[in-house]
Design a protein around this motif. Structure first.
Motif, PDB file in Angstrom:
ATOM      1  N   MET A  60       0.848  -1.199   0.000  1.00  0.00           N
ATOM      2  CA  MET A  60       0.000   0.000   0.000  1.00  0.00           C
ATOM      3  C   MET A  60       0.884   1.250   0.000  1.00  0.00           C
ATOM      4  O   MET A  60       1.833   1.331   0.772  1.00  0.00           O
ATOM      5  CB  MET A  60      -0.905   0.010   1.235  1.00  0.00           C
ATOM      6  N   PRO A  61       0.600   2.229  -0.884  1.00  0.00           N
ATOM      7  CA  PRO A  61       1.394   3.452  -0.895  1.00  0.00           C
ATOM      8  C   PRO A  61       1.302   4.193   0.452  1.00  0.00           C
ATOM      9  O   PRO A  61       0.279   4.143   1.130  1.00  0.00           O
ATOM     10  CB  PRO A  61       0.755   4.282  -2.015  1.00  0.00           C
ATOM     11  N   LYS A  62       2.386   4.878   0.804  1.00  0.00           N
ATOM     12  CA  LYS A  62       2.436   5.649   2.037  1.00  0.00           C
ATOM     13  C   LYS A  62       2.459   7.134   1.705  1.00  0.00           C
ATOM     14  O   LYS A  62       3.260   7.580   0.879  1.00  0.00           O
ATOM     15  CB  LYS A  62       3.670   5.277   2.853  1.00  0.00           C
ATOM     16  N   LEU A  63       1.572   7.892   2.336  1.00  0.00           N
ATOM     17  CA  LEU A  63       1.478   9.330   2.093  1.00  0.00           C
ATOM     18  C   LEU A  63       1.710  10.084   3.396  1.00  0.00           C
ATOM     19  O   LEU A  63       0.896  10.018   4.316  1.00  0.00           O
ATOM     20  CB  LEU A  63       0.107   9.683   1.516  1.00  0.00           C
ATOM     21  N   ASP A  64       2.820  10.794   3.477  1.00  0.00           N
ATOM     22  CA  ASP A  64       3.093  11.684   4.604  1.00  0.00           C
ATOM     23  C   ASP A  64       2.550  13.060   4.267  1.00  0.00           C
ATOM     24  O   ASP A  64       2.788  13.586   3.164  1.00  0.00           O
ATOM     25  CB  ASP A  64       4.592  11.786   4.877  1.00  0.00           C
ATOM     26  N   ILE A  65       1.821  13.667   5.212  1.00  0.00           N
ATOM     27  CA  ILE A  65       1.238  14.993   5.013  1.00  0.00           C
ATOM     28  C   ILE A  65       1.801  15.935   6.070  1.00  0.00           C
ATOM     29  O   ILE A  65       1.550  15.761   7.267  1.00  0.00           O
ATOM     30  CB  ILE A  65      -0.292  14.956   5.117  1.00  0.00           C
ATOM     31  N   TYR A  66       2.583  16.910   5.631  1.00  0.00           N
ATOM     32  CA  TYR A  66       3.121  17.941   6.523  1.00  0.00           C
ATOM     33  C   TYR A  66       2.216  19.160   6.397  1.00  0.00           C
ATOM     34  O   TYR A  66       1.994  19.676   5.296  1.00  0.00           O
ATOM     35  CB  TYR A  66       4.563  18.275   6.136  1.00  0.00           C
ATOM     36  N   TRP A  67       1.740  19.658   7.521  1.00  0.00           N
ATOM     37  CA  TRP A  67       0.583  20.565   7.504  1.00  0.00           C
ATOM     38  C   TRP A  67       0.650  21.504   8.703  1.00  0.00           C
ATOM     39  O   TRP A  67       1.152  21.123   9.765  1.00  0.00           O
ATOM     40  CB  TRP A  67      -0.668  19.692   7.563  1.00  0.00           C
ATOM     41  N   SER A  68       0.126  22.726   8.549  1.00  0.00           N
ATOM     42  CA  SER A  68       0.171  23.714   9.631  1.00  0.00           C
ATOM     43  C   SER A  68      -1.181  24.392   9.812  1.00  0.00           C
ATOM     44  O   SER A  68      -1.828  24.771   8.832  1.00  0.00           O
ATOM     45  CB  SER A  68       1.227  24.780   9.325  1.00  0.00           C
ATOM     46  N   PHE A  69      -1.562  24.572  11.063  1.00  0.00           N
ATOM     47  CA  PHE A  69      -2.813  25.269  11.375  1.00  0.00           C
ATOM     48  C   PHE A  69      -2.762  26.743  11.001  1.00  0.00           C
ATOM     49  O   PHE A  69      -3.803  27.360  10.817  1.00  0.00           O
ATOM     50  CB  PHE A  69      -3.134  25.135  12.873  1.00  0.00           C
ATOM     51  N   GLU A 129      -1.799   4.580   2.884  1.00  0.00           N
ATOM     52  CA  GLU A 129      -1.512   4.718   4.314  1.00  0.00           C
ATOM     53  C   GLU A 129      -1.103   6.164   4.591  1.00  0.00           C
ATOM     54  O   GLU A 129      -0.035   6.597   4.153  1.00  0.00           O
ATOM     55  CB  GLU A 129      -0.392   3.769   4.727  1.00  0.00           C
ATOM     56  N   ILE A 130      -1.962   6.894   5.294  1.00  0.00           N
ATOM     57  CA  ILE A 130      -1.706   8.306   5.543  1.00  0.00           C
ATOM     58  C   ILE A 130      -1.064   8.503   6.911  1.00  0.00           C
ATOM     59  O   ILE A 130      -1.527   7.975   7.915  1.00  0.00           O
ATOM     60  CB  ILE A 130      -3.007   9.128   5.432  1.00  0.00           C
ATOM     61  N   ASN A 131       0.017   9.262   6.911  1.00  0.00           N
ATOM     62  CA  ASN A 131       0.690   9.661   8.142  1.00  0.00           C
ATOM     63  C   ASN A 131       0.602  11.179   8.228  1.00  0.00           C
ATOM     64  O   ASN A 131       1.324  11.891   7.526  1.00  0.00           O
ATOM     65  CB  ASN A 131       2.149   9.199   8.121  1.00  0.00           C
ATOM     66  N   PHE A 132      -0.320  11.665   9.045  1.00  0.00           N
ATOM     67  CA  PHE A 132      -0.533  13.108   9.179  1.00  0.00           C
ATOM     68  C   PHE A 132       0.503  13.669  10.139  1.00  0.00           C
ATOM     69  O   PHE A 132       0.580  13.242  11.293  1.00  0.00           O
ATOM     70  CB  PHE A 132      -1.945  13.386   9.684  1.00  0.00           C
ATOM     71  N   ARG A 133       1.303  14.632   9.681  1.00  0.00           N
ATOM     72  CA  ARG A 133       2.465  15.093  10.428  1.00  0.00           C
ATOM     73  C   ARG A 133       2.421  16.616  10.612  1.00  0.00           C
ATOM     74  O   ARG A 133       3.006  17.359   9.815  1.00  0.00           O
ATOM     75  CB  ARG A 133       3.750  14.665   9.727  1.00  0.00           C
ATOM     76  N   PRO A 134       1.731  17.098  11.635  1.00  0.00           N
ATOM     77  CA  PRO A 134       1.671  18.540  11.880  1.00  0.00           C
ATOM     78  C   PRO A 134       3.062  19.123  12.151  1.00  0.00           C
ATOM     79  O   PRO A 134       3.899  18.479  12.799  1.00  0.00           O
ATOM     80  CB  PRO A 134       0.780  18.662  13.118  1.00  0.00           C
TER      81      PRO A 134
END
Length: 212
Positions: free
Chosen positions: A1-10, A32-37
């Motif tokens: 399964m592909p892995k998607l890292d999401i770097y994100w800011s409020f 596979e999502i890895n949400f990374r604030p």
């Protein structure tokens, strides 16, 4: 399964413009999502706005409402701003309790697998000018997700070092690819900016990752 890292800011309006489509990607593709604030540049580079070009903010204030309108999203400046800074001088205060509270809660929500949903719900409040920073507003947001603010706060108090370590890892990992947000990294391939989400979807389709 592909892995998607999401770097994100409020504090990033472009992160807000991307969040609904990121949730849609999660629902549409087997990924596979890895949400990374991460903290905004105003905290990671406190002199960023002081040394920035004068055209930066005027363009931002024109572009973001235009993009929100194009995407059919509401938009208004945050009340209060997640970052305490002097908008004239660009000077950023050393302590940022509002931004860090939002991030702490996102990390806590991840224990229930709901950090992306928390970011979506809270950013819609922040970037449409609604109340968002007080406990009543935060309780409303967490309740939408079936979570309790008090329970999340307890987890935060008990896991402060884990939050600090995870945040440091997120920001170090982000800089391997780019300094800005939103940044999406699919199996090591970076896509920077809300205007690259179409490219990300194209790549996912190329990988035949759409759910059956």
């Amino acid at each position: 399964m592909p892995k998607l890292d999401i770097y994100w800011s409020f504090r990033s309006p472009y992160s807000y413009l991307a969040i609904d489509r990121l949730v849609s990607i999660r629902e549409t593709y087997a990924v596979e999502i890895n949400f990374r604030p991460v903290r905004p540049l105003a905290m990671r580079e406190p002199d960023f706005f002081e040394r920035g070009r004068k055209q930066f903010l005027p363009y931002l204030f024109r572009d973001v409402p235009r993009e929100a309108q194009r995407l059919g999203l509401g938009f208004a400046l945050p009340t209060p701003d997640p970052i305490n800074m002097d908008m004239v001088s660009g000077k950023v205060a050393p302590d940022q309790p509002l931004l860090m509270r939002a991030m702490d809660l996102a990390f806590a929500a991840e224990v229930a697998g709901k950090s992306l949903d928390f970011a979506q719900a809270l950013s819609h409040r922040i970037w449409t000018g609604q109340a968002w920073a007080d406990d009543d507003a935060l309780s409303d947001v967490t309740a939408q997700l079936g979570l309790e603010l008090a329970t999340l706060d307890e987890w935060i108090a008990e896991n402060r070092q884990e939050i600090t370590t995870t945040l440091e890892e997120n920001e170090a990992s982000q800089l391997e690819y780019h300094w800005g947000v939103p940044l999406m990294v699919l199996d090591g391939e970076p896509f920077f900016g809300q205007d690259r989400l179409d490219s990300l979807v194209w790549r996912l389709n190329e990988m035949d990752a759409k759910r059956g």
